[in-house]
Design a protein around this motif. Structure first.
Motif, PDB file in Angstrom:
ATOM      1  N   GLU A  67       0.861  -1.184   0.000  1.00 17.44           N
ATOM      2  CA  GLU A  67       0.000   0.000   0.000  1.00 17.44           C
ATOM      3  C   GLU A  67       0.902   1.240   0.000  1.00 17.44           C
ATOM      4  OE1 GLU A  67      -3.070  -0.283  -0.461  1.00 17.44           O
ATOM      5  OE2 GLU A  67      -3.352  -2.420  -0.039  1.00 17.44           O
ATOM      6  N   GLY A  68       0.560   2.235  -0.793  1.00 17.44           N
ATOM      7  CA  GLY A  68       1.453   3.368  -0.982  1.00 17.44           C
ATOM      8  C   GLY A  68       2.449   3.041  -2.083  1.00 17.44           C
ATOM      9  N   ASP A  69       3.677   3.538  -1.955  1.00 14.41           N
ATOM     10  CA  ASP A  69       4.675   3.356  -3.004  1.00 14.41           C
ATOM     11  C   ASP A  69       5.742   2.328  -2.658  1.00 14.41           C
ATOM     12  OD1 ASP A  69       3.452   5.304  -4.579  1.00 14.41           O
ATOM     13  OD2 ASP A  69       4.578   6.923  -3.603  1.00 14.41           O
ATOM     14  N   ASP A  70       5.687   1.739  -1.466  1.00 14.42           N
ATOM     15  CA  ASP A  70       6.727   0.805  -1.043  1.00 14.42           C
ATOM     16  C   ASP A  70       6.663  -0.493  -1.842  1.00 14.42           C
ATOM     17  OD1 ASP A  70       7.743   2.508   0.865  1.00 14.42           O
ATOM     18  OD2 ASP A  70       6.470   1.717   2.471  1.00 14.42           O
ATOM     19  N   GLU A  71       7.842  -1.056  -2.086  1.00 14.15           N
ATOM     20  CA  GLU A  71       7.942  -2.347  -2.771  1.00 14.15           C
ATOM     21  C   GLU A  71       8.972  -3.220  -2.055  1.00 14.15           C
ATOM     22  OE1 GLU A  71       6.900  -1.103  -7.405  1.00 14.15           O
ATOM     23  OE2 GLU A  71       8.919  -1.755  -6.882  1.00 14.15           O
ATOM     24  N   ILE A  72       8.692  -4.491  -1.986  1.00 15.56           N
ATOM     25  CA  ILE A  72       9.652  -5.473  -1.486  1.00 15.56           C
ATOM     26  C   ILE A  72       9.996  -6.397  -2.651  1.00 15.56           C
ATOM     27  CG2 ILE A  72      10.081  -7.354   0.132  1.00 15.56           C
ATOM     28  CD1 ILE A  72       8.007  -6.091   1.996  1.00 15.56           C
ATOM     29  N   GLU A  73      11.263  -6.397  -3.026  1.00 16.50           N
ATOM     30  CA  GLU A  73      11.699  -7.225  -4.156  1.00 16.50           C
ATOM     31  C   GLU A  73      12.413  -8.465  -3.648  1.00 16.50           C
ATOM     32  OE1 GLU A  73      14.479  -7.169  -8.191  1.00 16.50           O
ATOM     33  OE2 GLU A  73      14.169  -5.321  -7.050  1.00 16.50           O
ATOM     34  N   ILE A  74      11.953  -9.616  -4.107  1.00 16.85           N
ATOM     35  CA  ILE A  74      12.580 -10.889  -3.767  1.00 16.85           C
ATOM     36  C   ILE A  74      13.158 -11.479  -5.054  1.00 16.85           C
ATOM     37  CG2 ILE A  74      12.208 -13.197  -2.819  1.00 16.85           C
ATOM     38  CD1 ILE A  74       9.827 -12.016  -1.250  1.00 16.85           C
ATOM     39  N   GLU A  75      14.477 -11.468  -5.145  1.00 16.23           N
ATOM     40  CA  GLU A  75      15.152 -12.018  -6.318  1.00 16.23           C
ATOM     41  C   GLU A  75      15.459 -13.489  -6.068  1.00 16.23           C
ATOM     42  OE1 GLU A  75      19.310 -11.513  -8.894  1.00 16.23           O
ATOM     43  OE2 GLU A  75      18.897 -10.220  -7.170  1.00 16.23           O
ATOM     44  N   ILE A  76      14.976 -14.348  -6.940  1.00 14.27           N
ATOM     45  CA  ILE A  76      15.227 -15.782  -6.808  1.00 14.27           C
ATOM     46  C   ILE A  76      16.626 -16.074  -7.344  1.00 14.27           C
ATOM     47  CG2 ILE A  76      14.426 -18.107  -7.356  1.00 14.27           C
ATOM     48  CD1 ILE A  76      12.430 -16.462  -5.717  1.00 14.27           C
ATOM     49  N   LEU A  77      17.531 -16.479  -6.464  1.00 17.28           N
ATOM     50  CA  LEU A  77      18.918 -16.735  -6.863  1.00 17.28           C
ATOM     51  C   LEU A  77      19.076 -18.139  -7.430  1.00 17.28           C
ATOM     52  CD1 LEU A  77      20.678 -15.100  -3.776  1.00 17.28           C
ATOM     53  CD2 LEU A  77      20.197 -14.061  -6.007  1.00 17.28           C
ATOM     54  N   THR A  78      18.510 -19.136  -6.757  1.00 18.55           N
ATOM     55  CA  THR A  78      18.566 -20.518  -7.245  1.00 18.55           C
ATOM     56  C   THR A  78      17.249 -21.216  -6.943  1.00 18.55           C
ATOM     57  OG1 THR A  78      19.455 -21.428  -5.168  1.00 18.55           O
ATOM     58  CG2 THR A  78      21.055 -20.679  -6.823  1.00 18.55           C
ATOM     59  N   PHE A  79      16.907 -22.146  -7.809  1.00 16.85           N
ATOM     60  CA  PHE A  79      15.751 -23.021  -7.580  1.00 16.85           C
ATOM     61  C   PHE A  79      16.202 -24.444  -7.893  1.00 16.85           C
ATOM     62  CE2 PHE A  79      12.076 -25.494  -8.516  1.00 16.85           C
ATOM     63  CZ  PHE A  79      11.046 -24.976  -7.742  1.00 16.85           C
ATOM     64  N   LYS A  80      16.224 -25.298  -6.868  1.00 17.98           N
ATOM     65  CA  LYS A  80      16.671 -26.684  -7.040  1.00 17.98           C
ATOM     66  C   LYS A  80      15.500 -27.628  -6.768  1.00 17.98           C
ATOM     67  CE  LYS A  80      21.417 -25.675  -5.563  1.00 17.98           C
ATOM     68  NZ  LYS A  80      22.485 -25.974  -4.566  1.00 17.98           N
ATOM     69  N   ALA A  81      15.210 -28.466  -7.739  1.00 18.70           N
ATOM     70  CA  ALA A  81      14.093 -29.406  -7.610  1.00 18.70           C
ATOM     71  C   ALA A  81      14.561 -30.734  -7.042  1.00 18.70           C
ATOM     72  CB  ALA A  81      13.450 -29.629  -8.978  1.00 18.70           C
ATOM     73  N   ASN A  82      13.660 -31.382  -6.303  1.00 15.15           N
ATOM     74  CA  ASN A  82      13.871 -32.747  -5.805  1.00 15.15           C
ATOM     75  C   ASN A  82      15.148 -32.877  -4.977  1.00 15.15           C
ATOM     76  OD1 ASN A  82      11.512 -33.521  -7.278  1.00 15.15           O
ATOM     77  ND2 ASN A  82      12.746 -33.678  -9.122  1.00 15.15           N
ATOM     78  N   VAL A  83      15.316 -31.933  -4.055  1.00 13.82           N
ATOM     79  CA  VAL A  83      16.479 -31.982  -3.166  1.00 13.82           C
ATOM     80  C   VAL A  83      16.214 -32.997  -2.053  1.00 13.82           C
ATOM     81  CG1 VAL A  83      17.174 -29.608  -3.621  1.00 13.82           C
ATOM     82  CG2 VAL A  83      15.573 -30.085  -1.761  1.00 13.82           C
ATOM     83  N   PRO A  84      17.257 -33.648  -1.531  1.00 16.89           N
ATOM     84  CA  PRO A  84      17.058 -34.574  -0.418  1.00 16.89           C
ATOM     85  C   PRO A  84      16.685 -33.818   0.854  1.00 16.89           C
ATOM     86  CG  PRO A  84      19.402 -34.324  -0.908  1.00 16.89           C
ATOM     87  CD  PRO A  84      18.668 -33.612  -1.993  1.00 16.89           C
ATOM     88  N   VAL A  85      15.646 -34.261   1.524  1.00 13.68           N
ATOM     89  CA  VAL A  85      15.208 -33.636   2.772  1.00 13.68           C
ATOM     90  C   VAL A  85      14.874 -34.730   3.783  1.00 13.68           C
ATOM     91  CG1 VAL A  85      14.292 -31.541   1.708  1.00 13.68           C
ATOM     92  CG2 VAL A  85      12.814 -33.523   1.984  1.00 13.68           C
ATOM     93  N   SER A  86      14.906 -34.370   5.055  1.00 11.24           N
ATOM     94  CA  SER A  86      14.500 -35.286   6.117  1.00 11.24           C
ATOM     95  C   SER A  86      13.415 -34.618   6.950  1.00 11.24           C
ATOM     96  CB  SER A  86      15.695 -35.646   7.010  1.00 11.24           C
ATOM     97  OG  SER A  86      16.130 -34.508   7.732  1.00 11.24           O
ATOM     98  N   LYS A  87      12.729 -35.384   7.778  1.00 12.68           N
ATOM     99  CA  LYS A  87      11.678 -34.824   8.633  1.00 12.68           C
ATOM    100  C   LYS A  87      12.253 -33.765   9.557  1.00 12.68           C
ATOM    101  CE  LYS A  87       8.615 -37.544  10.446  1.00 12.68           C
ATOM    102  NZ  LYS A  87       7.950 -38.664  11.166  1.00 12.68           N
ATOM    103  N   ALA A  88      13.525 -33.938   9.937  1.00  6.36           N
ATOM    104  CA  ALA A  88      14.155 -32.992  10.866  1.00  6.36           C
ATOM    105  C   ALA A  88      14.246 -31.584  10.278  1.00  6.36           C
ATOM    106  CB  ALA A  88      15.547 -33.496  11.240  1.00  6.36           C
TER     107      ALA A  88
END
Length: 210
Positions: A171-192
């Protein structure tokens, strides 16, 4: 004659607007489908807001409805049932039930990347170049008037169909820019990855809102 020309021009503009909206929907649907096809994914990003903060680094890991967010001394852990938000400045964590209707990138990334039509209207804004990449720009306008922002400019890479930049127009003129640096698919993850372990935070205070 003037009225006839004016009506014809308006008709052409409406036709083009319809074509543009069709294109925005196709781009958004393609992105949502790409991400939905991942068993998990990891995003690194940089966030900036003029005169407030610049180049704040962050990381998001998602698997299904579980997610982890790390940005600027705050961490979010969601195991699908509970959402822990840790703030390093206060050495404090709050715990609450995750809001399934929250479409924010940083507080509920799985919901944001589903890009559901019930959350946003979309409009095609044309080609652009962001960080040297050719993109297609889409404007997302929230259907919820209490969203806290006017719209989102989403830049999608022309080649890969993956996100490059997300700009929240506040609202107003403010902007928040989020630049995506990397996107990695199907990375190994654990419940932790998605579980908050209070033993790692000495002296922490936990406030439970459940």
């Amino acid at each position: 004659m003037t009225n006839r020309i004016l009506l014809a021009a308006l008709g052409s503009l409406l036709f083009l607007a319809g074509r543009a909206d069709d294109k925005s929907k196709a781009l958004v649907d393609r992105l949502a489908q790409k991400i939905a096809s991942c068993t998990s994914y990891e995003v690194t990003f940089s966030a900036s807001m003029p005169e407030q903060f610049d180049d704040v680094q962050g990381r998001i890991v998602v698997s299904g409805d579980r997610y982890y967010v790390d940005v600027n001394g705050s961490e979010l852990f969601c195991d699908g049932k509970s959402l822990y938000t840790y703030r390093a400045d206060d050495n404090e964590a709050t715990v609450e039930a995750p809001d399934p209707n929250d479409p924010s990138l940083l507080s509920n990334p799985p919901r944001f990347f589903r890009l559901e039509s019930r959350d946003f209207d979309s409009a095609y804004k044309g080609p652009a170049t962001v960080g040297g990449q050719k993109t297609e720009r889409v404007e997302l306008t929230p259907k919820n008037r209490g969203a806290g922002f006017r719209s989102i400019l989403l830049d999608i890479a022309s080649g890969t169909g993956l996100p490059v930049s997300v700009v929240y127009r506040m609202e107003g003129d403010d902007e928040i820019e989020i630049e995506i640096l990397t996107f990695k698919a199907n990375v190994p993850v654990s419940k932790a990855t998605f579980s908050f372990d209070k033993s790692k935070y000495k002296g922490i205070e936990i406030i439970d809102f459940r």
